[in-house]
Scaffold this active site. Structure first.
Site, PDB file in Angstrom:
ATOM      1  NE  ARG A  48      39.111  37.610  45.703  1.00  0.00           N
ATOM      2  CZ  ARG A  48      39.486  38.463  46.610  1.00  0.00           C
ATOM      3  NH1 ARG A  48      39.002  39.781  46.311  1.00  0.00           N
ATOM      4  NH2 ARG A  48      40.232  38.301  47.701  1.00  0.00           N
ATOM      5  CE  LYS A  50      44.324  38.564  46.609  1.00  0.00           C
ATOM      6  NZ  LYS A  50      43.944  40.009  46.291  1.00  0.00           N
ATOM      7  CD  GLU A  91      42.774  46.669  41.280  1.00  0.00           C
ATOM      8  OE1 GLU A  91      43.086  46.462  42.690  1.00  0.00           O
ATOM      9  OE2 GLU A  91      42.720  45.759  40.546  1.00  0.00           O
TER      10      GLU A  91
HETATM   11  C1  LIG Z   1      43.635  41.215  46.693  1.00  0.00           C
HETATM   12  C2  LIG Z   1      43.386  42.459  45.977  1.00  0.00           C
HETATM   13  C3  LIG Z   1      42.604  43.478  46.298  1.00  0.00           C
HETATM   14  C4  LIG Z   1      41.846  43.560  47.420  1.00  0.00           C
HETATM   15  O1  LIG Z   1      40.869  42.689  47.632  1.00  0.00           O
HETATM   16  P1  LIG Z   1      40.161  42.301  49.026  1.00  0.00           P
HETATM   17  O2  LIG Z   1      39.305  41.161  48.734  1.00  0.00           O
HETATM   18  O3  LIG Z   1      39.627  43.587  49.688  1.00  0.00           O
HETATM   19  O4  LIG Z   1      41.208  41.911  49.962  1.00  0.00           O
HETATM   20  C5  LIG Z   1      42.564  44.597  45.383  1.00  0.00           C
HETATM   21  N1  LIG Z   1      43.378  44.690  44.410  1.00  0.00           N
HETATM   22  C6  LIG Z   1      44.250  43.720  43.768  1.00  0.00           C
HETATM   23  C7  LIG Z   1      45.130  43.600  42.545  1.00  0.00           C
HETATM   24  C8  LIG Z   1      44.246  42.469  44.875  1.00  0.00           C
HETATM   25  O5  LIG Z   1      45.028  41.620  44.395  1.00  0.00           O
END
Ligand SMILES: *Cc1c(COP(=O)(O)O)cnc(C)c1O
Length: 341
Positions: free
Chosen positions: A82, A185, A221
């Site tokens: 990722r 991210k 989200e």
């Molecule tokens: C990091 C994140 C998540 C969760 O991802 P994981 O891989 O399960 O930790 C969900 N939403 C957002 C906006 C994030 O930045």
């Protein structure tokens, strides 16, 4: 702070300095071999791309101490992949996935003294970060980059036991729009989520639920965690169409639900209106930090929906127990998700 001066039984989610961090620099089109250095400040040009245009990406992971003292990571290769997907979206160089995982392990080992003990319920949070350090004036990618991996000991997410949170659906703010950077991210996505979070906290909610930017109807989200609901006995979650961060916890929960509980699962558009109907019996959110967090209630304007009389739902609890059980090596890791450090 010295590892032995930390009270691991009263940790929250605040920054605490640990001993070592991993650094690698990218110059002349390649990554140098990275190394551990003492945690500390470094110099950066005021014209660095990350400072001016937000060219930065990160990951969030946890190292856990198991009952018999082993150290585990959860699906670290998924974070490595990722990280590179995020890098590609921001025109940043990719970092070899095996090198990423071994660097993470090196940092964890170097900061082993800071991993909270098993019975504290805490974890060593791991933050890999890549920033465009090269100086830039026009809007274009930097030529130089820095990869950093540092760690922070954190407390359990549920210090007072497994309880739900109250959320507010926002129609005022959105997190990501189609074609944007919601699936990456990247640092810039999070700066924009602070004001909505601050305002909703002032009204007594733990976080906001963001809706899609086009129709203001479908759930994207929960703050910085993925959303799930149980509707007519089926586990549903918004499909990842570019505006949603593809959570590794999310993906794991879908597998646990279908393969361990025998639930039907669906990735689809979920209208916020469905949350107010009786067919929706449970809701929760997921992430590395949030693990599986039950949603006690949701509010939109003057309408409120309370789930399972305020208690965590049956499937929510089951999924939480399965996930944390596997992470702590208390349930057989049949999916091969755990890597020992
Ligand atoms: C990091 C994140 C998540 C969760 O991802 P994981 O891989 O399960 O930790 C969900 N939403 C957002 C906006 C994030 O930045």
């Amino acid at each position: 702070m010295d590892a032995k001066d930390i009270d691991y039984y009263s940790l929250g989610f605040e920054f605490i300095e640990t001993k070592e961090m991993f650094v690698s620099n990218y110059e002349d089109g390649k990554w140098e071999e990275g190394k551990l250095v003492p945690f500390g400040n470094f110099e950066i040009s005021p014209a660095a791309c990350v400072l001016n245009y937000g060219q930065g990406i990160f990951e969030g992971m946890k190292a856990l101490r198991t009952k018999n003292g082993e150290i585990t990571l959860f699906r670290p290769k998924e974070n490595a992949k990722r990280f590179n997907d995020s890098a590609e979206r921001l025109l940043m160089p990719i970092y070899h996935t095996d090198s990423f995982v071994s660097a993470v392990k090196e940092v964890v080992k170097a900061n082993e003294d800071y991993i909270p003990p098993y019975d504290s319920g805490g974890a060593l949070y791991i933050r890999p970060l890549m920033i465009g350090t090269g100086p830039i004036v026009g809007v274009k990618p930097a030529k130089e980059y820095k990869l950093l991996i540092f760690t922070v000991p954190v407390g359990p997410y549920f210090p007072e036991g497994f309880t739900g949170i109250d959320l507010e659906i926002t129609k005022k703010y959105t997190r990501a729009a189609p074609g944007g950077t919601g699936a990456a991210k990247t640092c810039c996505n999070y700066a924009g989520s602070m004001l909505p979070a601050k305002e909703t906290k002032e009204r007594g909610f733990a976080q906001v639920i963001f809706l899609d930017a086009v129709h203001s109807e479908f759930i994207d989200e929960v703050g910085t965690a993925n959303f799930f609901a149980v509707i007519n006995g089926t586990l549903v979650t918004p499909k990842t169409v570019g505006t949603i961060l593809p959570g590794i916890t999310r993906k794991s929960i879908l597998d646990l639900a279908s393969k361990k509980i025998g639930m039907k699962t669906e990735e689809r558009d979920i209208s916020y209106k469905e949350l107010f109907e009786d067919s929706c019996t449970e809701a929760f959110c997921s992430g590395t930090a949030a693990v599986v967090t039950p949603i006690k209630s949701v509010v939109l304007d003057d309408k409120r929906r309370l789930f399972s009389e305020g208690e965590p739902g049956e499937f929510t609890r089951k999924l939480y127990e399965l996930l944390t059980g596997i992470q702590r090596l208390e349930i057989d890791d049949e999916f091969g998700w755990i890597e020992k450090v």
